[in-house]
Design a protein around this motif. Structure first.
Motif, mmCIF file in Angstrom:
data_model
loop_
_atom_site.group_PDB
_atom_site.id
_atom_site.type_symbol
_atom_site.label_atom_id
_atom_site.label_comp_id
_atom_site.label_asym_id
_atom_site.label_seq_id
_atom_site.Cartn_x
_atom_site.Cartn_y
_atom_site.Cartn_z
ATOM 1 N N GLN A 148 1.422 0.322 4.774
ATOM 2 C CA GLN A 148 1.137 -1.027 4.558
ATOM 3 C C GLN A 148 -0.426 -0.882 4.682
ATOM 4 O OE1 GLN A 148 3.999 -3.151 7.118
ATOM 5 N NE2 GLN A 148 5.499 -2.858 4.651
ATOM 6 N N VAL A 149 -0.515 -0.657 6.102
ATOM 7 C CA VAL A 149 -2.015 -0.205 7.014
ATOM 8 C C VAL A 149 -3.126 -0.418 6.166
ATOM 9 C CG1 VAL A 149 -3.825 -0.132 8.791
ATOM 10 C CG2 VAL A 149 -0.999 -1.571 9.389
ATOM 11 N N ARG A 150 -2.692 0.930 5.645
ATOM 12 C CA ARG A 150 -3.066 2.082 4.489
ATOM 13 C C ARG A 150 -3.219 0.661 3.290
ATOM 14 N NH1 ARG A 150 -5.383 7.484 5.066
ATOM 15 N NH2 ARG A 150 -6.113 7.235 2.903
ATOM 16 N N ALA A 151 -2.460 0.179 3.090
ATOM 17 C CA ALA A 151 -2.461 -0.412 1.361
ATOM 18 C C ALA A 151 -3.496 -1.416 1.945
ATOM 19 C CB ALA A 151 -1.319 -0.582 1.161
ATOM 20 N N THR A 152 -4.131 -2.450 2.674
ATOM 21 C CA THR A 152 -4.146 -3.089 3.084
ATOM 22 C C THR A 152 -5.363 -2.879 2.568
ATOM 23 O OG1 THR A 152 -2.949 -4.098 4.742
ATOM 24 C CG2 THR A 152 -5.596 -4.766 4.300
ATOM 25 N N VAL A 153 -6.194 -1.342 3.341
ATOM 26 C CA VAL A 153 -7.256 -0.929 3.545
ATOM 27 C C VAL A 153 -8.559 -0.853 1.829
ATOM 28 C CG1 VAL A 153 -8.738 0.795 4.321
ATOM 29 C CG2 VAL A 153 -7.667 -0.261 5.779
ATOM 30 N N GLN A 154 -6.701 0.178 1.258
ATOM 31 C CA GLN A 154 -7.163 0.349 0.035
ATOM 32 C C GLN A 154 -7.373 -1.141 -1.222
ATOM 33 O OE1 GLN A 154 -7.881 3.794 -0.929
ATOM 34 N NE2 GLN A 154 -8.227 2.645 -2.327
ATOM 35 N N ARG A 155 -6.543 -1.919 -1.030
ATOM 36 C CA ARG A 155 -6.839 -2.916 -1.646
ATOM 37 C C ARG A 155 -8.228 -3.638 -1.895
ATOM 38 N NH1 ARG A 155 -1.161 -4.223 -0.034
ATOM 39 N NH2 ARG A 155 -2.162 -5.273 1.295
ATOM 40 N N LEU A 156 -8.504 -3.998 -0.044
ATOM 41 C CA LEU A 156 -9.582 -3.777 0.357
ATOM 42 C C LEU A 156 -11.704 -3.559 -0.737
ATOM 43 C CD1 LEU A 156 -12.075 -6.148 1.623
ATOM 44 C CD2 LEU A 156 -11.174 -4.040 3.644
#
Length: 519
Positions: free
Chosen positions: A286-294
């Motif tokens: 989920q943390v990586r997905a947050t960075v990728q969305r950014l």
């Protein structure tokens, strides 16, 4: 909140902000080293007003005169700025200890001040010598035409548009450096081989038969080159965080993509455990997905924060800086939280970690600060300059391909186009093929995402007289970490100080146990 003018930093420039590059890219051997330089009389005195801390430490400074072109010793000369902190134990004095803090493009006149606390009692046995490499700092300078004011970005962009802007920026810097003043005469002599020759000229000017040395990052590669060119002049050599001597500079940048992604996975796991504080995700995925969305959003609409507009290449640069050291995990989490909030349109007062980076990004002198790195990146062996591909589309294709396995940092390390791609100055000689038995103490962090561990192993195999100290940490630079406020590795610090004090390398390679990393 200080409001800075809107600015975008191109991919071609930001790639030079951090990271080691190889001093030994070309597999071809260079010409035989020049004869040792004669001793010259040095006019020692107080250091410049800009070197306040050196003066307070009782250091002295001087200038050493060296040839611009060592193949023409009677031709044009330049000067090197050096500093000296004398040994406190004349009876136990070993000699001189030169040092280089990395770069390329880093100045080292004051580096002994940061090295001395780590050396402890060993510092008393050496004259600690700092120097600004040729064309940098207080040595005879090389300057480029100043960059013009940055172009204010629009509210919409794309990955391709950002890339094309980076190409034009790199092309412009190559033009501004190549056409300025008498740079056409100077630039061919900006090379690691010549810096190594300069080091030996400093040794000779000080009247010393040999020199000892500590270098980190690019400074480690420089130390390896010195052992190859001047093996009989090398005393106790310590190199920290090295690169593969057979790789080109662009290859080294590309190879950092995989360890950077692994470091991001490691950080994401840490951030997930602190979800209550940073709210970036309850799992690493989920943390990586947050960075990728950014990043995905920034490739369409740059992030507005503190008067700046940050595109995806700049965000990747911002993420890359703190992830180099595991102690920076909280800082990176705070930065991502601020950026995510800003991308969502929330009013954000940047925290101290992000504010410091934004101040640098808004500096009008930012583009010109990369000159030192560029001239050595482009001046070391191979053609096109430094081994950088001349076709911009090669960078674009590599960037696109990398997204499948390296979605965060792949576009950065593969698409980063240096001014070297457009450099008109061809290096005067190949790089240095490393292969010798000079005794060398090497240090390498196993999870270094700036210069991957495998590169250090490759150099270790070429330096057959070396011993390798490995620390299982995420860091760039192993020795003396406590001086910078990082967790020390006492096992590594002892190995360096014991070697510099007594001259005996470890009997075998050393791996510092996890318990040896002070917390």
């Amino acid at each position: 909140m200080r409001v800075a003018p809107a600015v975008t930093i191109s991919l071609g420039l930001v790639g030079l902000l951090s990271g080691a590059v190889p001093a030994t890219a070309s597999p071809a051997p260079g010409p035989a080293p020049v004869r040792s330089a004669p001793q010259q009389r040095l006019d020692w005195g107080a250091c410049s007003a800009e070197q306040k801390e050196l003066n307070e430490a009782g250091a002295q400074c001087a200038k050493v005169t060296v040839p611009l072109d060592y193949s023409r010793p009677g031709g044009r000369t330049i000067q090197l700025a050096i500093s000296r902190i004398k040994a406190k134990s004349p009876g136990d004095r070993r000699g001189i200890l030169l040092s280089n803090p990395g770069g390329p493009g880093g100045t080292g006149l004051a580096h002994p001040l940061s090295l001395r606390p780590a050396l402890k009692d060993v510092a008393d046995r050496y004259d600690l010598i700092g120097f600004d490499p040729r064309f940098l700092g207080e040595s005879s300078p090389l300057t480029c035409t100043p960059a013009g004011p940055p172009t204010k970005p629009g509210p919409r962009t794309s990955a391709r548009k950002d890339f094309e802007a980076s190409v034009e920026s790199a092309r412009d810097q190559a033009r501004r450096c190549g056409e300025h003043g008498d740079n056409a005469e100077l630039l061919p002599h900006a090379s690691t081989r010549n810096v190594a020759r300069d080091m030996d000229a400093i040794r000779a000017a000080l009247g010393e038969r040999k020199l000892s040395y500590y270098g980190v990052s690019y400074g480690a590669d420089l130390g390896a080159v010195y052992t190859q060119m001047f093996p009989r002049r090398a005393d106790r050599i310590v190199i920290d965080s090295s690169t593969d001597p057979a790789a080109t500079q662009y290859e080294l940048f590309r190879r950092s993509g995989e360890p950077l992604e692994k470091s991001l996975d490691e950080w994401a796991g840490w951030a997930a455990k602190h979800h209550g504080t940073y709210r970036l995700g309850r799992t690493a995925a989920q943390v990586r997905a947050t960075v990728q969305r950014l990043l995905d959003r920034a490739e369409r609409r740059p992030v507005d924060i503190a008067g700046l507009r940050l595109n995806a290449p700049v965000l990747r640069l911002i993420l890359k800086q703190p992830i180099q050291h595991q102690e920076n995990d909280p800082a990176l989490a705070a930065i991502v939280r601020d950026l995510v909030d800003a991308a969502a349109g929330k009013p954000v007062e940047p925290g101290p970690e992000l504010a410091a980076m934004l101040e640098l990004l808004s500096s009008p002198e930012l583009a010109d600060s990369f000159v030192g790195g560029a001239i050595f990146m482009c001046g070391d062996g191979g053609w096109p300059a430094g081994g950088w591909p001349a076709d911009p589309e090669a960078y674009w294709r590599n960037s696109v391909r990398s997204r499948a396995t390296q979605p965060v940092f792949g576009p950065y390390v593969n698409g980063m186009i240096a001014p070297c791609a457009f450099w008109d100055t061809e290096p005067r000689e190949p790089g240095t093929r490393i292969g010798n038995s000079v005794p060398v103490l090497m240090l390498q962090a196993r999870r270094d995402n700036n210069v991957p561990y495998e590169g250090g192993l490759a150099l270790h195999r070429k330096l057959t007289g070396s011993r390798l100290v490995t620390a299982d940490i995420r860091a760039h630079g192993v020795y003396g970490r406590g001086v910078d406020g990082h967790r020390p590795v006492p096992c590594a610090d002892r190995a360096v100080n014991d070697y510099l004090r007594g001259g005996q390398l470890p009997a075998a390679d050393v791996t510092c146990a996890a318990t040896e990393v002070t917390r």
